[in-house]
Design a protein around this motif. Structure first.
Motif, PDB file in Angstrom:
ATOM      1  N   LYS A 224     -62.217  85.795  89.552  1.00 33.74           N
ATOM      2  CA  LYS A 224     -63.574  86.281  89.825  1.00 33.74           C
ATOM      3  C   LYS A 224     -63.715  87.742  89.444  1.00 33.74           C
ATOM      4  CE  LYS A 224     -64.318  83.009  93.565  1.00 33.74           C
ATOM      5  NZ  LYS A 224     -64.396  82.839  95.014  1.00 33.74           N
ATOM      6  N   LEU A 225     -62.699  88.539  89.784  1.00 30.29           N
ATOM      7  CA  LEU A 225     -62.744  89.960  89.443  1.00 30.29           C
ATOM      8  C   LEU A 225     -62.698  90.171  87.927  1.00 30.29           C
ATOM      9  CD1 LEU A 225     -60.418  91.443  92.192  1.00 30.29           C
ATOM     10  CD2 LEU A 225     -62.885  91.769  91.967  1.00 30.29           C
ATOM     11  N   GLN A 226     -61.870  89.379  87.250  1.00 26.75           N
ATOM     12  CA  GLN A 226     -61.772  89.520  85.799  1.00 26.75           C
ATOM     13  C   GLN A 226     -63.077  89.112  85.118  1.00 26.75           C
ATOM     14  OE1 GLN A 226     -58.607  87.325  83.974  1.00 26.75           O
ATOM     15  NE2 GLN A 226     -59.026  88.157  81.941  1.00 26.75           N
ATOM     16  N   TYR A 227     -63.654  87.995  85.531  1.00 27.70           N
ATOM     17  CA  TYR A 227     -64.921  87.551  84.956  1.00 27.70           C
ATOM     18  C   TYR A 227     -66.021  88.573  85.247  1.00 27.70           C
ATOM     19  CZ  TYR A 227     -63.925  82.759  83.384  1.00 27.70           C
ATOM     20  OH  TYR A 227     -63.486  81.675  82.701  1.00 27.70           O
TER      21      TYR A 227
ATOM     22  N   LEU B  30     -74.567  95.661  87.293  1.00 28.65           N
ATOM     23  CA  LEU B  30     -74.547  94.871  88.523  1.00 28.65           C
ATOM     24  C   LEU B  30     -74.869  93.403  88.252  1.00 28.65           C
ATOM     25  CD1 LEU B  30     -76.287  97.398  90.926  1.00 28.65           C
ATOM     26  CD2 LEU B  30     -73.855  96.851  90.766  1.00 28.65           C
ATOM     27  N   LEU B  31     -75.833  93.160  87.379  1.00 30.37           N
ATOM     28  CA  LEU B  31     -76.193  91.787  87.037  1.00 30.37           C
ATOM     29  C   LEU B  31     -75.030  91.091  86.331  1.00 30.37           C
ATOM     30  CD1 LEU B  31     -78.434  89.613  86.916  1.00 30.37           C
ATOM     31  CD2 LEU B  31     -79.065  90.567  84.700  1.00 30.37           C
ATOM     32  N   GLY B  32     -74.381  91.775  85.423  1.00 31.34           N
ATOM     33  CA  GLY B  32     -73.238  91.208  84.721  1.00 31.34           C
ATOM     34  C   GLY B  32     -72.102  90.872  85.669  1.00 31.34           C
ATOM     35  N   ALA B  33     -71.856  91.756  86.624  1.00 31.21           N
ATOM     36  CA  ALA B  33     -70.794  91.497  87.599  1.00 31.21           C
ATOM     37  C   ALA B  33     -71.129  90.274  88.447  1.00 31.21           C
ATOM     38  CB  ALA B  33     -70.580  92.723  88.484  1.00 31.21           C
ATOM     39  N   ALA B  34     -72.375  90.155  88.844  1.00 29.35           N
ATOM     40  CA  ALA B  34     -72.792  89.006  89.655  1.00 29.35           C
ATOM     41  C   ALA B  34     -72.695  87.706  88.860  1.00 29.35           C
ATOM     42  CB  ALA B  34     -74.215  89.220  90.162  1.00 29.35           C
ATOM     43  N   ILE B  35     -73.109  87.743  87.608  1.00 31.85           N
ATOM     44  CA  ILE B  35     -73.034  86.546  86.761  1.00 31.85           C
ATOM     45  C   ILE B  35     -71.574  86.141  86.549  1.00 31.85           C
ATOM     46  CG2 ILE B  35     -73.406  85.690  84.416  1.00 31.85           C
ATOM     47  CD1 ILE B  35     -76.004  87.351  84.381  1.00 31.85           C
TER      48      ILE B  35
END
Length: 58
Positions: free
Chosen positions: A32-35, A12-17
């Motif tokens: 944004k989705l790819q990052y 979750l943290l990685g997705a938010a970052i």
């Protein structure tokens, strides 16, 4: 179960970052989705490795 929670939190943290970095760079929704996916995957792998090391250490 706390080690599994570390992996989930890292995801979750990685997705938010990743989402925040793409938004800061002015990317669109696909960017944004790819990052978010790339950062979530990277942090999840690191957290999984960390949880394995911690489990093996006792």
């Amino acid at each position: 179960m706390p080690l599994a929670m570390i992996v989930i939190a890292a995801f979750l943290l990685g997705a938010a970052i990743g989402w925040a970095r793409a938004a800061k760079a002015g990317g669109g929704t696909a960017d944004k989705l790819q990052y978010a996916a790339a950062h979530a995957l990277a942090l999840t792998v690191l957290a999984l490795f960390l949880s394995i090391v911690l489990t093996r250490m006792g």
